[in-house]
Design a protein around this motif. Structure first.
Motif, mmCIF file in Angstrom:
data_model
loop_
_atom_site.group_PDB
_atom_site.id
_atom_site.type_symbol
_atom_site.label_atom_id
_atom_site.label_comp_id
_atom_site.label_asym_id
_atom_site.label_seq_id
_atom_site.Cartn_x
_atom_site.Cartn_y
_atom_site.Cartn_z
ATOM 1 N N LEU A 94 0.855 -1.191 0.000
ATOM 2 C CA LEU A 94 0.000 0.000 0.000
ATOM 3 C C LEU A 94 0.888 1.236 0.000
ATOM 4 O O LEU A 94 1.923 1.262 0.671
ATOM 5 N N TYR A 109 -4.733 7.921 -0.190
ATOM 6 C CA TYR A 109 -4.571 6.493 -0.488
ATOM 7 C C TYR A 109 -4.738 6.321 -1.997
ATOM 8 O O TYR A 109 -5.818 6.011 -2.490
ATOM 9 N N LEU A 112 -5.751 2.557 -3.756
ATOM 10 C CA LEU A 112 -7.085 1.983 -3.712
ATOM 11 C C LEU A 112 -8.041 2.732 -4.631
ATOM 12 O O LEU A 112 -8.626 2.177 -5.537
ATOM 13 N N LYS A 113 -8.192 4.002 -4.372
ATOM 14 C CA LYS A 113 -9.017 4.898 -5.175
ATOM 15 C C LYS A 113 -8.677 6.306 -4.720
ATOM 16 O O LYS A 113 -7.750 6.501 -3.928
ATOM 17 N N LEU A 115 -8.971 8.320 -2.451
ATOM 18 C CA LEU A 115 -9.367 8.465 -1.059
ATOM 19 C C LEU A 115 -8.437 9.474 -0.395
ATOM 20 O O LEU A 115 -7.249 9.208 -0.204
ATOM 21 N N PHE A 218 -9.578 -3.652 7.183
ATOM 22 C CA PHE A 218 -9.115 -2.525 6.376
ATOM 23 C C PHE A 218 -9.892 -2.455 5.051
ATOM 24 O O PHE A 218 -10.259 -1.359 4.597
ATOM 25 N N GLU A 219 -10.145 -3.583 4.436
ATOM 26 C CA GLU A 219 -10.915 -3.597 3.186
ATOM 27 C C GLU A 219 -12.327 -3.086 3.420
ATOM 28 O O GLU A 219 -12.877 -2.341 2.590
ATOM 29 N N TRP A 221 -13.226 -0.998 5.804
ATOM 30 C CA TRP A 221 -13.122 0.442 6.082
ATOM 31 C C TRP A 221 -12.946 1.234 4.790
ATOM 32 O O TRP A 221 -13.606 2.266 4.591
ATOM 33 N N SER A 222 -12.080 0.767 3.906
ATOM 34 C CA SER A 222 -11.824 1.506 2.678
ATOM 35 C C SER A 222 -13.046 1.536 1.763
ATOM 36 O O SER A 222 -13.257 2.507 1.031
ATOM 37 N N SER A 223 -13.851 0.501 1.806
ATOM 38 C CA SER A 223 -15.056 0.482 0.963
ATOM 39 C C SER A 223 -16.126 1.421 1.484
ATOM 40 O O SER A 223 -16.976 1.892 0.725
ATOM 41 N N MET A 225 -15.396 4.349 3.141
ATOM 42 C CA MET A 225 -14.932 5.730 3.110
ATOM 43 C C MET A 225 -15.380 6.403 1.825
ATOM 44 O O MET A 225 -15.260 5.834 0.733
ATOM 45 N N SER A 227 -15.149 8.731 -1.431
ATOM 46 C CA SER A 227 -14.038 9.101 -2.303
ATOM 47 C C SER A 227 -14.020 10.610 -2.520
ATOM 48 O O SER A 227 -14.980 11.305 -2.268
#
Length: 227
Positions: A94, A109, A112-113, A115, A218-219, A221-223, A225, A227
């Protein structure tokens, strides 16, 4: 995090910090041996009768030339090993970009995208019960544990420094320049740091909080959040 009256380092939470603590103990033992030898020689010189005998002077000169060189090698080799370990970043899992501002941090980030969020210190008047004053932020840096994290550090205005002691990370944030470092959080937890470069009136009020969680969390959480 550090406790009151703590004399040692914070508990290591990354392999690099474990290596740094080991080198610190190694260097202290070398320094202790040198001080003990010097104290013994000083005591011996002050308590024994003075003598002008210069027999074996060549041997003494040989010893006090070779011995310091050996000590320097004992310190240099482990130090260089750790420096290369800290500088080497192979296939990070990452990439995180940290941008220093007066007086807050922005995180991106990009793997990922798109973010991106800002991280401000929570004022004492708004601090929830049980949280740490001057150290808690409104948005923590969330990273997966046991994953290599590359951190690209820069600044938008003046010099800053992104530092988290328990992870063994400290990198200067310089306007117009990208510096990079990496860490691997070996356990779940919340790790606190602060800007370590004097950057103005509110230098003391831009803390860093890194939270390490399992990869599945973590996956999730990131989904969630935006963008």
């Amino acid at each position: 995090m550090a406790n009151h009256s703590q004399l040692n380092f914070q508990d290591a939470s990354s392999p690099i910090m474990e290596e740094l603590m080991g080198f610190h103990d190694h260097a202290l033992m070398v320094a202790l041996a040198i001080c003990s030898l010097v104290l013994y020689l000083l005591t011996h010189t002050l308590t024994e009768k003075l003598s002008s005998n210069t027999v074996n002077a060549q041997v003494i000169e040989l010893v006090w030339t070779i011995l310091p060189a050996m000590v320097l090698v004992m310190l240099a080799l482990p130090s260089l090993r750790i420096l290369y370990m800290m500088d080497e970043i192979n296939e990070p899992d990452l990439t995180l970009k940290a941008i220093g501002h007066q007086w807050y941090w922005t995180y991106e980030y990009t793997d990922l995208k798109e973010l991106t969020f800002d991280s401000y210190m929570i004022p004492t008047t708004d601090l929830p019960l049980g949280h740490f004053r001057l150290l808690e932020v409104d948005h923590r840096v969330i990273v997966p544990m046991n994953s290599t994290i590359r951190v690209i550090v820069t600044a938008d205005d003046v010099l800053h420094s992104w530092a988290v002691p328990s992870l063994g990370v400290k990198t200067d944030a310089i306007p117009g320049r990208l510096n990079q470092t990496s860490f691997l959080a070996s356990r779940p937890g919340v790790f606190y740091g602060q800007c370590s470069e004097i950057c103005g009136a509110n230098h003391s009020f831009m803390p860093i909080v890194v939270e390490s969680i399992p990869l599945t969390d973590f996956e999730n959480w990131s989904s969630l959040m935006p963008s």
